[in-house]
Write an enzyme that holds these catalytic residues in place. Structure first.
Site, PDB file in Angstrom:
ATOM      1  N   ASP A 124       0.825  -1.199   0.000  1.00 16.02           N
ATOM      2  CA  ASP A 124       0.000   0.000   0.000  1.00 16.02           C
ATOM      3  C   ASP A 124       0.866   1.258   0.000  1.00 16.02           C
ATOM      4  O   ASP A 124       1.977   1.247   0.543  1.00 16.02           O
ATOM      5  CB  ASP A 124      -0.904  -0.027   1.237  1.00 16.02           C
ATOM      6  CG  ASP A 124      -2.031   0.978   1.186  1.00 16.02           C
ATOM      7  OD1 ASP A 124      -2.455   1.335   0.079  1.00 16.02           O
ATOM      8  OD2 ASP A 124      -2.496   1.390   2.271  1.00 16.02           O
ATOM      9  N   HIS A 125       0.373   2.324  -0.596  1.00 14.25           N
ATOM     10  CA  HIS A 125       0.975   3.665  -0.574  1.00 14.25           C
ATOM     11  C   HIS A 125       2.496   3.675  -0.440  1.00 14.25           C
ATOM     12  O   HIS A 125       3.038   4.027   0.603  1.00 14.25           O
ATOM     13  CB  HIS A 125       0.389   4.476   0.582  1.00 14.25           C
ATOM     14  CG  HIS A 125      -0.977   4.996   0.292  1.00 14.25           C
ATOM     15  ND1 HIS A 125      -1.225   5.990  -0.639  1.00 14.25           N
ATOM     16  CD2 HIS A 125      -2.180   4.643   0.801  1.00 14.25           C
ATOM     17  CE1 HIS A 125      -2.532   6.230  -0.674  1.00 14.25           C
ATOM     18  NE2 HIS A 125      -3.124   5.423   0.176  1.00 14.25           N
ATOM     19  N   HIS A 160      -7.639   9.582   4.883  1.00 13.30           N
ATOM     20  CA  HIS A 160      -7.114   8.559   5.777  1.00 13.30           C
ATOM     21  C   HIS A 160      -7.367   8.979   7.223  1.00 13.30           C
ATOM     22  O   HIS A 160      -7.444  10.167   7.537  1.00 13.30           O
ATOM     23  CB  HIS A 160      -5.608   8.379   5.558  1.00 13.30           C
ATOM     24  CG  HIS A 160      -5.271   7.780   4.241  1.00 13.30           C
ATOM     25  ND1 HIS A 160      -4.230   8.217   3.462  1.00 13.30           N
ATOM     26  CD2 HIS A 160      -5.842   6.756   3.546  1.00 13.30           C
ATOM     27  CE1 HIS A 160      -4.162   7.500   2.363  1.00 13.30           C
ATOM     28  NE2 HIS A 160      -5.134   6.614   2.395  1.00 13.30           N
ATOM     29  N   GLY A 161      -7.471   8.005   8.106  1.00 12.47           N
ATOM     30  CA  GLY A 161      -7.648   8.313   9.517  1.00 12.47           C
ATOM     31  C   GLY A 161      -9.108   8.335   9.912  1.00 12.47           C
ATOM     32  O   GLY A 161      -9.974   7.740   9.255  1.00 12.47           O
ATOM     33  N   HIS A 188     -10.120   4.653  -1.012  1.00  9.03           N
ATOM     34  CA  HIS A 188      -9.257   4.835   0.156  1.00  9.03           C
ATOM     35  C   HIS A 188     -10.015   5.593   1.235  1.00  9.03           C
ATOM     36  O   HIS A 188     -11.024   6.229   0.987  1.00  9.03           O
ATOM     37  CB  HIS A 188      -7.995   5.600  -0.236  1.00  9.03           C
ATOM     38  CG  HIS A 188      -7.032   4.792  -1.043  1.00  9.03           C
ATOM     39  ND1 HIS A 188      -5.726   4.573  -0.676  1.00  9.03           N
ATOM     40  CD2 HIS A 188      -7.188   4.117  -2.206  1.00  9.03           C
ATOM     41  CE1 HIS A 188      -5.113   3.825  -1.569  1.00  9.03           C
ATOM     42  NE2 HIS A 188      -5.999   3.535  -2.519  1.00  9.03           N
ATOM     43  N   SER A 207     -12.363   3.738   6.501  1.00 11.74           N
ATOM     44  CA  SER A 207     -12.704   3.649   7.921  1.00 11.74           C
ATOM     45  C   SER A 207     -13.528   4.874   8.329  1.00 11.74           C
ATOM     46  O   SER A 207     -13.031   5.997   8.301  1.00 11.74           O
ATOM     47  CB  SER A 207     -11.431   3.571   8.768  1.00 11.74           C
ATOM     48  OG  SER A 207     -10.661   2.435   8.438  1.00 11.74           O
ATOM     49  N   ASN A 252     -10.333   0.014   0.801  1.00  7.74           N
ATOM     50  CA  ASN A 252      -9.224  -0.003   1.754  1.00  7.74           C
ATOM     51  C   ASN A 252      -9.685   0.267   3.185  1.00  7.74           C
ATOM     52  O   ASN A 252     -10.426   1.207   3.438  1.00  7.74           O
ATOM     53  CB  ASN A 252      -8.182   1.057   1.377  1.00  7.74           C
ATOM     54  CG  ASN A 252      -7.334   0.652   0.188  1.00  7.74           C
ATOM     55  OD1 ASN A 252      -7.768  -0.126  -0.653  1.00  7.74           O
ATOM     56  ND2 ASN A 252      -6.135   1.178   0.130  1.00  7.74           N
ATOM     57  N   THR A 260      -7.264   2.186   9.299  1.00  6.61           N
ATOM     58  CA  THR A 260      -7.479   2.783  10.617  1.00  6.61           C
ATOM     59  C   THR A 260      -8.414   1.937  11.469  1.00  6.61           C
ATOM     60  O   THR A 260      -8.177   1.760  12.671  1.00  6.61           O
ATOM     61  CB  THR A 260      -8.034   4.208  10.468  1.00  6.61           C
ATOM     62  OG1 THR A 260      -7.096   4.997   9.734  1.00  6.61           O
ATOM     63  CG2 THR A 260      -8.264   4.854  11.829  1.00  6.61           C
TER      64      THR A 260
END
Length: 286
Positions: free
Chosen positions: A82-83, A179-180, A207, A210, A229, A232
């Site tokens: 990933d990333h 993200h997060g 992405h 979460s 994806n 988190t």
């Protein structure tokens, strides 16, 4: 069922409009639990490793764990990096046997990103592997990669040209995702997914999953987000379940590590089966 390619998993999901959980593991326990959850749900699964995890465990040890735990597995699984902005780490993982990589060159100009992504795709093809690409950073820092600033959104034409010129197998757009942990339900650009799929026919990677609502997941998956994806959510589940168990152990003054591992494993298995049900991949193993 042997380990299969990312493309085989994602293309089936894309054609039948379900989403496959792409879950970032952090150690041997979470790797085993995610695989066990996939087997319980009869779901394909994409196991993801961050650059941080690769470096902390070591690619040799991590891949040996993967081979041991997937020997004779009964559902389709694949291993994804990933990333990753580091070409050396991409080469290392492809050489070891990773099935796919996300080359994260989103900090570069689109032109330079495209030039290098063409090279990464060629390198991956030599290993029989596949590539996920992106041209816009996803807001939020994850495992030391990313930024908290809102990314610049490229035009649809720029994104389509990038996909067509590089030959990436999956594309990860910025659609208001992050993200997060979200502070509120995110406002997402659903139409951008529809437009990208309509113009290219390439599966989309979602992405920042979460914290999205089940309704948002279902809408985006129906539009072509075949790879979803989750990172988190696993970290939170892993650490909160560990903390709760340890508080109980302290109160009881009973210190048995295998009991801790068994309890945390159960939480990660349940997380995986729940994601498979939400994304529609449960029962889709072949």
């Amino acid at each position: 069922m042997p380990v299969v390619s990312l493309k085989e998993i994602v293309d089936r999901a894309f054609a039948e409009r379900y989403g496959v959980p792409a879950i970032n593991i952090v150690n041997d326990l979470t790797l085993e639990a995610v695989l066990a959850g996939a087997v319980d749900a009869r779901s394909p699964v994409i196991v993801q490793t961050s650059v941080k995890t690769v470096k902390s465990i070591g690619s040799d040890v991590l891949f040996a764990m993967w081979e041991a735990m997937t020997a004779g597995i009964e559902v389709p699984v694949t291993l994804h990096l990933d990333h990753c902005p580091e070409r050396a780490v991409i080469t290392e993982c492809l050489d070891r046997g990773w099935n796919s990589v996300l080359f994260d060159a989103s900090t570069l100009t689109v032109e330079e990103n495209q030039r290098q992504t063409v090279e990464v795709v060629a390198e991956a093809r030599r290993h029989g592997a596949h590539v996920e690409g992106e041209i816009e950073a996803i807001k939020g820092v994850e495992d030391g990669i990313g930024a908290d600033t809102e990314p610049q959104r490229q035009t649809l034409e720029t994104a389509v040209a990038f996909i067509e010129e590089t030959g990436v197998d999956v594309f990860a757009p910025s659609i208001g995702n992050a993200h997060g942990v979200y502070s509120a339900t995110p406002a997402l650009d659903f139409q951008r997914v529809t437009d990208l799929v309509g113009r290219t026919g390439v599966p989309i990677a979602l992405h920042g999953g979460s914290g999205m609502t089940d309704e948002q997941f279902r809408d985006l998956i129906a539009r072509g987000c075949a790879k979803v994806n989750i990172s988190t959510a696993l970290k939170i589940e892993f650490m909160r379940s560990s903390l709760a168990f340890l508080k109980g152990a302290e109160e009881a003054d009973r210190w048995d590590p295998p009991s801790l591992f068994r309890d945390v494993r159960g939480h990660i298995v349940d997380l995986t089966t729940g994601l498979a049900a939400t994304f529609g991949s449960a029962g889709r193993a072949w």
